[in-house]
Scaffold this active site. Structure first.
Site, PDB file in Angstrom:
ATOM      1  N   HIS A 216      -0.515  -2.313  15.291  1.00  0.00           N
ATOM      2  CA  HIS A 216      -0.705  -1.273  14.322  1.00  0.00           C
ATOM      3  C   HIS A 216      -2.173  -0.856  14.145  1.00  0.00           C
ATOM      4  O   HIS A 216      -2.469   0.248  13.701  1.00  0.00           O
ATOM      5  CB  HIS A 216      -0.097  -1.872  13.029  1.00  0.00           C
ATOM      6  CG  HIS A 216      -0.397  -1.285  11.748  1.00  0.00           C
ATOM      7  ND1 HIS A 216      -0.731  -1.989  10.622  1.00  0.00           N
ATOM      8  CD2 HIS A 216      -0.385   0.009  11.378  1.00  0.00           C
ATOM      9  CE1 HIS A 216      -0.900  -1.197   9.608  1.00  0.00           C
ATOM     10  NE2 HIS A 216      -0.704   0.018  10.029  1.00  0.00           N
TER      11      HIS A 216
ATOM     12  N   HIS B   2       0.805  -1.228   0.000  1.00  0.00           N
ATOM     13  CA  HIS B   2       0.000   0.000   0.000  1.00  0.00           C
ATOM     14  C   HIS B   2       0.840   1.281   0.000  1.00  0.00           C
ATOM     15  O   HIS B   2       0.765   2.110   0.908  1.00  0.00           O
ATOM     16  CB  HIS B   2      -1.121   0.021   1.051  1.00  0.00           C
ATOM     17  CG  HIS B   2      -0.805  -0.559   2.402  1.00  0.00           C
ATOM     18  ND1 HIS B   2       0.117  -0.003   3.223  1.00  0.00           N
ATOM     19  CD2 HIS B   2      -1.318  -1.621   3.054  1.00  0.00           C
ATOM     20  CE1 HIS B   2       0.153  -0.706   4.338  1.00  0.00           C
ATOM     21  NE2 HIS B   2      -0.698  -1.698   4.259  1.00  0.00           N
TER      22      HIS B   2
ATOM     23  N   ASP C 203      -2.914  -9.131   5.705  1.00  0.00           N
ATOM     24  CA  ASP C 203      -1.649  -9.837   5.450  1.00  0.00           C
ATOM     25  C   ASP C 203      -1.412 -10.903   6.520  1.00  0.00           C
ATOM     26  O   ASP C 203      -0.590 -11.794   6.338  1.00  0.00           O
ATOM     27  CB  ASP C 203      -0.453  -8.866   5.359  1.00  0.00           C
ATOM     28  CG  ASP C 203      -0.391  -7.861   6.485  1.00  0.00           C
ATOM     29  OD1 ASP C 203      -1.424  -7.570   7.103  1.00  0.00           O
ATOM     30  OD2 ASP C 203       0.717  -7.338   6.739  1.00  0.00           O
TER      31      ASP C 203
ATOM     32  N   TYR D 290      10.485  -0.117   7.961  1.00  0.00           N
ATOM     33  CA  TYR D 290       9.194  -0.639   8.414  1.00  0.00           C
ATOM     34  C   TYR D 290       8.619   0.265   9.514  1.00  0.00           C
ATOM     35  O   TYR D 290       7.448   0.653   9.482  1.00  0.00           O
ATOM     36  CB  TYR D 290       9.407  -2.060   8.942  1.00  0.00           C
ATOM     37  CG  TYR D 290       8.141  -2.786   9.270  1.00  0.00           C
ATOM     38  CD1 TYR D 290       7.518  -3.591   8.317  1.00  0.00           C
ATOM     39  CD2 TYR D 290       7.562  -2.681  10.519  1.00  0.00           C
ATOM     40  CE1 TYR D 290       6.356  -4.262   8.616  1.00  0.00           C
ATOM     41  CE2 TYR D 290       6.399  -3.341  10.826  1.00  0.00           C
ATOM     42  CZ  TYR D 290       5.798  -4.132   9.874  1.00  0.00           C
ATOM     43  OH  TYR D 290       4.630  -4.796  10.179  1.00  0.00           O
TER      44      TYR D 290
ATOM     45  N   GLU E 216      -5.346  -7.432  10.277  1.00  0.00           N
ATOM     46  CA  GLU E 216      -5.039  -6.919   8.929  1.00  0.00           C
ATOM     47  C   GLU E 216      -4.827  -8.129   8.003  1.00  0.00           C
ATOM     48  O   GLU E 216      -4.309  -9.165   8.410  1.00  0.00           O
ATOM     49  CB  GLU E 216      -3.820  -5.993   8.938  1.00  0.00           C
ATOM     50  CG  GLU E 216      -3.713  -5.251   7.612  1.00  0.00           C
ATOM     51  CD  GLU E 216      -2.755  -4.063   7.592  1.00  0.00           C
ATOM     52  OE1 GLU E 216      -2.048  -3.822   8.582  1.00  0.00           O
ATOM     53  OE2 GLU E 216      -2.719  -3.382   6.542  1.00  0.00           O
TER      54      GLU E 216
ATOM     55  N   HIS F 184       6.544 -10.377  10.056  1.00  0.00           N
ATOM     56  CA  HIS F 184       7.212 -10.111   8.774  1.00  0.00           C
ATOM     57  C   HIS F 184       8.719 -10.229   8.990  1.00  0.00           C
ATOM     58  O   HIS F 184       9.259  -9.668   9.954  1.00  0.00           O
ATOM     59  CB  HIS F 184       6.957  -8.681   8.285  1.00  0.00           C
ATOM     60  CG  HIS F 184       5.530  -8.361   7.988  1.00  0.00           C
ATOM     61  ND1 HIS F 184       4.846  -8.875   6.911  1.00  0.00           N
ATOM     62  CD2 HIS F 184       4.652  -7.541   8.618  1.00  0.00           C
ATOM     63  CE1 HIS F 184       3.613  -8.389   6.902  1.00  0.00           C
ATOM     64  NE2 HIS F 184       3.461  -7.590   7.934  1.00  0.00           N
TER      65      HIS F 184
ATOM     66  N   HIS G 130      -3.618 -10.101  15.058  1.00  0.00           N
ATOM     67  CA  HIS G 130      -3.927  -8.864  14.324  1.00  0.00           C
ATOM     68  C   HIS G 130      -4.798  -9.266  13.141  1.00  0.00           C
ATOM     69  O   HIS G 130      -4.560 -10.306  12.531  1.00  0.00           O
ATOM     70  CB  HIS G 130      -2.589  -8.262  13.858  1.00  0.00           C
ATOM     71  CG  HIS G 130      -2.674  -7.008  13.065  1.00  0.00           C
ATOM     72  ND1 HIS G 130      -3.725  -6.129  13.130  1.00  0.00           N
ATOM     73  CD2 HIS G 130      -1.782  -6.454  12.184  1.00  0.00           C
ATOM     74  CE1 HIS G 130      -3.479  -5.095  12.330  1.00  0.00           C
ATOM     75  NE2 HIS G 130      -2.324  -5.271  11.733  1.00  0.00           N
TER      76      HIS G 130
ATOM     77  N   ASP H 161       3.108  -7.282  14.063  1.00  0.00           N
ATOM     78  CA  ASP H 161       3.746  -6.225  13.257  1.00  0.00           C
ATOM     79  C   ASP H 161       4.984  -5.623  13.944  1.00  0.00           C
ATOM     80  O   ASP H 161       5.912  -5.173  13.260  1.00  0.00           O
ATOM     81  CB  ASP H 161       2.742  -5.097  12.966  1.00  0.00           C
ATOM     82  CG  ASP H 161       1.905  -5.378  11.722  1.00  0.00           C
ATOM     83  OD1 ASP H 161       2.328  -6.197  10.889  1.00  0.00           O
ATOM     84  OD2 ASP H 161       0.828  -4.767  11.583  1.00  0.00           O
TER      85      ASP H 161
HETATM   86 FE1  FEO Z   1      -0.774  -4.354  10.226  1.00  0.00          FE
HETATM   87 FE2  FEO Z   1       1.498  -6.615   8.781  1.00  0.00          FE
HETATM   88  O1  FEO Z   1      -0.193  -5.806   9.159  1.00  0.00           O
END
Ligand code: FEO
Length: 386
Positions: free
Chosen positions: A144, A24, A82, A191, A80, A222, A78, A163
């Protein structure tokens, strides 16, 4: 596909996104991973999921270890996408598993996936017994999203941080001691700057809790798993979350006929004379997400654009919008630019920087091609202010 065991009975079962280049709007030149972790205990527990398009990879990795139908708990730190995109596919395989998330997570997961799985909301201090191990939950709202939480396993000294402490790096290596540290730290900074920066206060709360825990492994969602360089990254998080800056100036601009660029170079000379480290970025050549990495530690943010159609150049507008959203604090700003007649661009930039609550240096506004005399006058004024 090789099984990747982090500690006895705890496996990495994520997906590697080798070709991700844009997250994004954030350039991810090194790709990324979506980390998911499987704990084989009396109760089989899956911690976090992956982007929907990586569900098959995740399921194949799980299937090497156990039959996915045996999963008892799916912890979603989380929501989100991903980290939760593969959840519907996982739940098709283990429909009776309990989905565990924070209160906000349980409130919002059904809104995402229109599914009424067997949810269990957990809050600070809640402990889940999975057999020989216990899992503790720590809500970390806004690191996040409002639903974020950490899962901590004291028996293994592992923090599943989602995250937090992430880096967008695709690699066959899974641990920080197998990969160049400078790349990990650069990507962790990028990041933080592009995702976590607005939430400094919340990160500080999270660090306060982390300090009370015995941790020898951080499993983020990640990038590389940390087991060697945890103190180094925590030290950076302490500085970044406090908006601690270095004696560094960034001169960020776009230019039409190189007049604004002349001013940019002239400003750079002043900072150099004053012993301030400088970086100059023409917005046509450097992506705003890479500039944000530099902003993470820069004290001075100078932004320039000539006036175009009574406004600023679109590149500069995009950068300022992005900057405002990421909300760095304790910076000093400077607006500059050349113009022909209206000259609105400089005030527009200045207003944006003021909205970021930056302390401002006097703006530099020069009509037509800047000559040496005018540049010299402006340099003298700027030297006085630094
Ligand atoms: Fe807030 Fe890696 O997603």
């Amino acid at each position: 596909m090789k099984k990747i065991e982090i500690k006895k009975g705890i496996y990495w079962v994520g997906g590697i996104d080798w070709n991700l280049r844009n997250f994004h709007g954030y350039l991810t030149q090194r790709g990324s991973t979506y980390n998911s972790y499987l704990i084989v205990d009396d109760k089989i527990t899956l911690i976090d999921n992956v982007k929907a398009s990586f569900a098959e990879e995740q399921i194949a990795r799980i299937s090497q270890i156990i039959d996915p139908a045996k999963i008892d708990y799916v912890i979603q730190n989380h929501i989100e996408m991903d980290h939760s995109g593969s959840l519907p596919k996982i739940m098709e395989l283990c429909p009776n598993a309990k989905v565990i998330a924070s209160v906000k997570g349980v409130e919002n997961l059904p809104k995402h996936y229109k599914n009424n799985w067997d949810f269990m909301a957990v809050k600070a201090g809640d402990i889940l017994d999975i057999g020989s191990r216990k899992l503790h939950f720590v809500p970390t709202p806004m690191v996040h999203w409002p639903d974020n939480m950490l899962t901590y396993c004291p028996d293994e000294k592992i923090l599943f941080s989602n995250d937090s402490f992430g880096q967008h790096i695709a690699s066959s290596e899974r641990f920080d001691d197998e990969f160049p540290l400078n790349v990990i730290m650069t990507e962790a900074a990028k990041y933080y700057a592009n995702i976590v920066l607005p939430y400094g206060k919340q990160v500080q709360k999270e660090l306060k809790v982390a300090k009370t825990l015995e941790i020898d492994t951080i499993c983020p969602s990640h990038g590389l798993i940390l087991r060697k360089y945890i103190p180094q990254l925590i030290e950076k998080y302490i500085k970044w979350s406090a908006n601690e800056v270095e004696n560094k100036a960034l001169i960020i601009y776009d230019t039409m006929w190189k007049s604004t660029e002349k001013i940019a170079h002239s400003i750079q000379e002043v900072f150099e004379i004053k012993g301030v480290h400088t970086r100059l970025f023409n917005l046509q050549y450097t992506h705003i997400s890479d500039i944000m990495t530099e902003i993470l530690t820069a004290k001075y943010i100078c932004v320039g654009s000539p006036t175009l159609n009574n406004n600023i150049l679109p590149t500069t507008a995009a950068f300022l919008t992005y900057l405002k959203g990421l909300a760095p604090k304790n910076r000093i700003g400077l607006a500059f630019g050349s113009y022909g007649w209206g000259g609105q661009s400089i005030d527009i930039i200045e207003n944006h920087l003021k909205e970021c609550k930056f302390e401002m240096l006097d703006q530099i506004k020069i009509q037509y091609i800047p000559d040496e005399k005018k540049l010299n006058e402006e340099r003298k004024k700027l030297i006085e202010q630094i």
